[in-house]
Design a protein around this motif. Sequence first.
Motif, PDB file in Angstrom:
ATOM      1  N   ARG A 113     118.964 -20.155 -30.448  1.00  0.00           N
ATOM      2  CA  ARG A 113     119.579 -20.329 -29.135  1.00  0.00           C
ATOM      3  C   ARG A 113     118.539 -20.711 -28.088  1.00  0.00           C
ATOM      4  O   ARG A 113     118.810 -21.476 -27.177  1.00  0.00           O
ATOM      5  CB  ARG A 113     120.292 -19.050 -28.711  1.00  0.00           C
ATOM      6  N   MET A 419     130.299 -15.244 -24.081  1.00  0.00           N
ATOM      7  CA  MET A 419     130.327 -14.615 -22.778  1.00  0.00           C
ATOM      8  C   MET A 419     131.532 -15.094 -21.974  1.00  0.00           C
ATOM      9  O   MET A 419     131.778 -16.290 -21.858  1.00  0.00           O
ATOM     10  CB  MET A 419     129.031 -14.937 -22.023  1.00  0.00           C
ATOM     11  N   ASP A 462     126.839 -11.425 -23.798  1.00  0.00           N
ATOM     12  CA  ASP A 462     126.287 -12.420 -24.719  1.00  0.00           C
ATOM     13  C   ASP A 462     126.531 -11.992 -26.159  1.00  0.00           C
ATOM     14  O   ASP A 462     126.207 -10.873 -26.561  1.00  0.00           O
ATOM     15  CB  ASP A 462     124.789 -12.561 -24.446  1.00  0.00           C
ATOM     16  N   ARG A 463     127.143 -12.883 -26.956  1.00  0.00           N
ATOM     17  CA  ARG A 463     127.428 -12.654 -28.374  1.00  0.00           C
ATOM     18  C   ARG A 463     128.243 -11.383 -28.607  1.00  0.00           C
ATOM     19  O   ARG A 463     128.016 -10.642 -29.550  1.00  0.00           O
ATOM     20  CB  ARG A 463     126.123 -12.628 -29.183  1.00  0.00           C
TER      21      ARG A 463
END
Length: 537
Positions: A113, A419, A462-463
């Motif tokens: 990422r 997200m 996030d994730r």
Amino acid sequence: KQEKTQSWFYFARLIPAKQLTLTTLLGVTRIGISLIWPYILYRLVKNDAFSSAGALYTGIAFVALLIAIGGLISFRQSVVNIKILQTFSGALIEQIWQKMNRLEWFAFNQRSRVYYNDMLMVETWRLLGGIGALLDTLIVNGITVGVLTIFIALISPLMFILCLAGLLLTFSAQFLSMVKLRPHLKHFHKAWRDQHHWVSRSVDQFDLIKLERGYEESLNLHRENTGSFLTANAILLREQARWRTVNQLTGNTIRIGVLVIGLFWVQEQMVQISELLVIFLIVTVIQGNLTQTPGALTGFMESQEASRIISDFLSEPEEKPRAGPHPGAISRISIRDLTFSFPGTSVGLKTDIDLEKGKIYLWTGKNGTGKSTTAHLLLGLLTPDSGTLTINNREESWDTLKALRSRFSFLNQHSPVFMGTVRENLIFGQPEKELAWNRLTKGWLSNLLPAGMDVNTRRVGDRGEGLSGGEAKRITLIREMLRSSEVLVLDEPLNHLDQYAVDEIRREVVRCKQEAIVIIISHQQGFEDIADEIRQF
């Protein structure tokens, strides 16, 4: 050098022609004004305008007006250049984003990422900085300096030689500073990337550290990585300060030298005092332009490096979608003599597969035996080394599977939760979102919604940060089951789920097989009694 030239030429094509023409005209006007006012001032002094106060004041007022107009034009050009950079950056970022999403699945997953964040943010901004320096400083200032230097030659060839020597010394000092700073600049950017990777890694270690493991190890790595980053930054700032001081001392020394030698020549009647004053003023203007050069050149060097990195990324292999008519409704898929191995590995997959609409296939076996890899091949995410694909009893190319992905549903072991709100995750990719949401809330899938949360407002980190494993699994499962698909692949669908959710899924899977080919990959018990065929890998 050739690769950099090609990449710069390629990126330059993204600059809008109309705005580039406008900034060129404004730049030419700036250059013209910067040449006119020294000439007018020179003529005033040359014609002894000091003897007439009216003529002197009028001339000075006109020169001041020209300088003010030049400033306004300079501001206007900056506004145009900002629009150029805005348009350019929008086109470039979109191109990078589209490239990222056209990459082969395996090629994409080989990068982190952080790498894609660098492409979309860091390298793009470095490239923009170089283009901005080129448009705002290097081109216009360079031409202005060159023409003003020629103007000095027309006033006094003797002073021209002196000034030319001084300007060459100034440029040499700045060029030397650029050469000396470049290694430190490259080292700093490498340290910055390493620190970026470390921060992402250290955040992912949070839960482990909370369990009282690896704290000292993580702390030592934090200090080591952060120390390297701060040291590289300090070295770069120190070297920039050193060469900035050298350039300032060089410039001031040259000004003093030109003035002293010029005064000596005035005494020897080799140069007139009026010529000396005007030339000294012009030299000051020239050096003022040159002082902006080191920073602009640094930005330009960074943009060259960024253009190379982005060019390498844009040359990555990407998928080639299949053209032509697609197969009709899928009723049968057969694969014969399929072989596949990941690059750099000696372990390969060899298998035959027969799938029919109206059946549930259960794939079981130990980890690493090829169940998930076979699913990725079936979805066209990977391309086999060899094998024959038949759809509806008609032989097809493997690229056909890529074109059929919109007709497949796939619950991966690590299906993405991004997200945003839970609702955004649930109906992502649905062409008619409100219709899909109504279908979800009024159907059986509503029974799988995570309990105790407002899915419209609950935000996900996030994730999937902030969700339990079961909540994340329910969300991704609903997203896939909400789609109308002809092939449904569920890879470890029972992980983290309670018995109620398992029972709901079993009932719906039996219903789904009437309209689709259903493949379940699982190590857990729960699907054996509803499977039409069990395949041991």
